[in-house]
Enzyme design. Sequence first.
Site, PDB file in Angstrom:
ATOM      1  CB  ALA A 101      -0.929  -0.007   1.211  1.00 35.33           C
ATOM      2  CE1 TYR A 102       5.138   5.647   3.066  1.00 35.22           C
ATOM      3  CE2 TYR A 102       6.927   4.142   2.520  1.00 35.22           C
ATOM      4  CZ  TYR A 102       6.493   5.395   2.901  1.00 35.22           C
ATOM      5  OH  TYR A 102       7.394   6.405   3.118  1.00 35.22           O
TER       6      TYR A 102
END
Length: 287
Positions: free
Chosen positions: A156-157
């Site tokens: 996600a990051y």
Amino acid sequence: MTKSKNILITGASTGIGYDLAKVFVTNGYKVYGSVRKKEDGDRLSEDLGEEFEPLLFDVTDHKSVDTAAELLSQKIGSEGLGGLVNNAGIAIGGPLMDLSIDDYRHQFEVNVFGLIKVTQAFLPLLGAKHNHPVKPGKIIQISSVAGKFGMPFMSAYAGSKHALEGISDSLRRELLKYGVDVVLIEPGPIKTPIWNKGVSESDQEKFKNSAYLNSLDIFQNSIIRDAVKNAWTSEKAAKIIFGAFEAKKSKPRYALVPQRFKNWTLPKILSTRIVDKAIGKKLKLIK
């Protein structure tokens, strides 16, 4: 043309944002820092003095961003902004198969869509308009090495930072029309509170039945722990970022990586499959 000494920094309450605000104030700039809580703004004003002024907005609340931009425009008028530092960000950790779409949406709302909204709202003050009365400003995008190199459990990051890399390259070329520069900063591990908000603070219930539970434990308690132990301080990173901002001709991107050969150069030299295998063995994803 004169250069504006007004700077806007998002996410100024802690970490790199706070130390950048301190460096800019020390070097004669007027800093406007975004905070989400009034008490954080009061604390920063007390710490940094009258050359710091808080702006109360959340990058995900687009109406509050527009309000802040309008208020700042009324306040500084023809002085404009000399720089915008898009620093606000979060890191959500966990295996893709165990995270929800809402987890990914929140990650991108902060790190990507919030950043885009802030940039759009303040571009006129930076000089993206005809007959801007002062020298065009500079945009500093706080990206990450994750924008070039995605570790397991950080999709996600890493995805949000990969998006930022592409957006920033396109934006830099678009803004040639106005002379507004865009500079990417790609930090490796920096000792900031963001590392306390990833996998370690995830709801333990979320991953208790995960097939990756053992590997997650190794990742958090070995790889992340060791990386943070060897990380630079946010003060050191802030001084380098300020130097990049002040440079007469800034480079398009700066990688701020402790143990640079091991953590940046070597993974780029080796084949992707070799790196995959090394990581897989380290995390016991493969034998």
